[in-house]
Design a protein around this motif. Structure first.
Motif, short mmCIF file in Angstrom:
data_model
loop_
_atom_site.label_atom_id
_atom_site.label_comp_id
_atom_site.label_asym_id
_atom_site.label_seq_id
_atom_site.Cartn_x
_atom_site.Cartn_y
_atom_site.Cartn_z
N ALA A 83 0.81 -1.22 0.00
CA ALA A 83 0.00 0.00 0.00
C ALA A 83 0.85 1.27 0.00
O ALA A 83 0.36 2.33 -0.38
CB ALA A 83 -0.93 0.02 1.21
N ALA A 84 2.10 1.17 0.45
CA ALA A 84 2.99 2.32 0.52
C ALA A 84 4.42 1.84 0.42
O ALA A 84 4.74 0.71 0.79
CB ALA A 84 2.78 3.07 1.84
N GLN A 109 7.52 -0.23 -4.32
CA GLN A 109 6.53 0.78 -4.66
C GLN A 109 5.13 0.23 -4.42
O GLN A 109 4.95 -0.97 -4.23
CB GLN A 109 6.67 1.23 -6.12
N VAL A 110 4.14 1.12 -4.43
CA VAL A 110 2.74 0.72 -4.27
C VAL A 110 2.43 -0.34 -5.33
O VAL A 110 2.79 -0.20 -6.50
CB VAL A 110 1.81 1.94 -4.40
#
Length: 139
Positions: A83-84, A109-110
């Motif tokens: 998610a982050a 990365q996301v």
């Protein structure tokens, strides 16, 4: 649709630590929190597609000496994506540790899916704690 996350809290979770001690031990705990539903940290979780889940890996040095060469390995669980971006130097680490995170199956990365490796450089003193964490979204 309701997704119940049980017993795959960490799809892969290994810890390797270099230390020598006749005293207590290194205590390693894993918890998960549903950020979307504001749940409390637990080892069992209920979630729905779209929920953001935070995984925490805690390490306590209960030995008689500082420990070093700490490597934690986990993975983004099935049916979830990152998610982050993981920034472990913003985690709960004592000033004696520096962290380097690796995502060997792609870019940190996301949307990432795969293994996560944290290399903690420096020493974790006697009685000190360290925590790394990451967040995923249930698909």
């Amino acid at each position: 649709m309701l997704v119940i996350i049980r017993d795959f809290l960490f799809f892969i979770c290994f810890i390797s630590v270099s230390y020598f001690s006749f005293g207590s031990e290194v205590i390693f705990t894993k918890t998960v929190t549903n950020i979307t539903q504001a749940s409390e940290a637990s080892t069992v979780l209920e979630g729905r597609p779209g929920d953001v889940i935070e995984y925490n890996i805690d390490l306590f040095n209960g030995t008689d000496d500082a420990i070093s060469n700490i490597q934690l390995v986990s993975a983004v669980p099935p049916f979830t994506v990152l998610a982050a971006v993981i920034n472990c130097n913003n985690s709960d680490l004592p000033s004696t540790l520096r962290c380097d995170v690796r995502t060997p199956d792609g870019v940190n990365q996301v949307g990432y899916q795969g293994a996560i490796r944290w290399q903690l450089v420096g020493k974790l003193g006697v009685g000190h704690r360290a925590r790394v964490s990451y967040q995923v979204i249930i698909k």
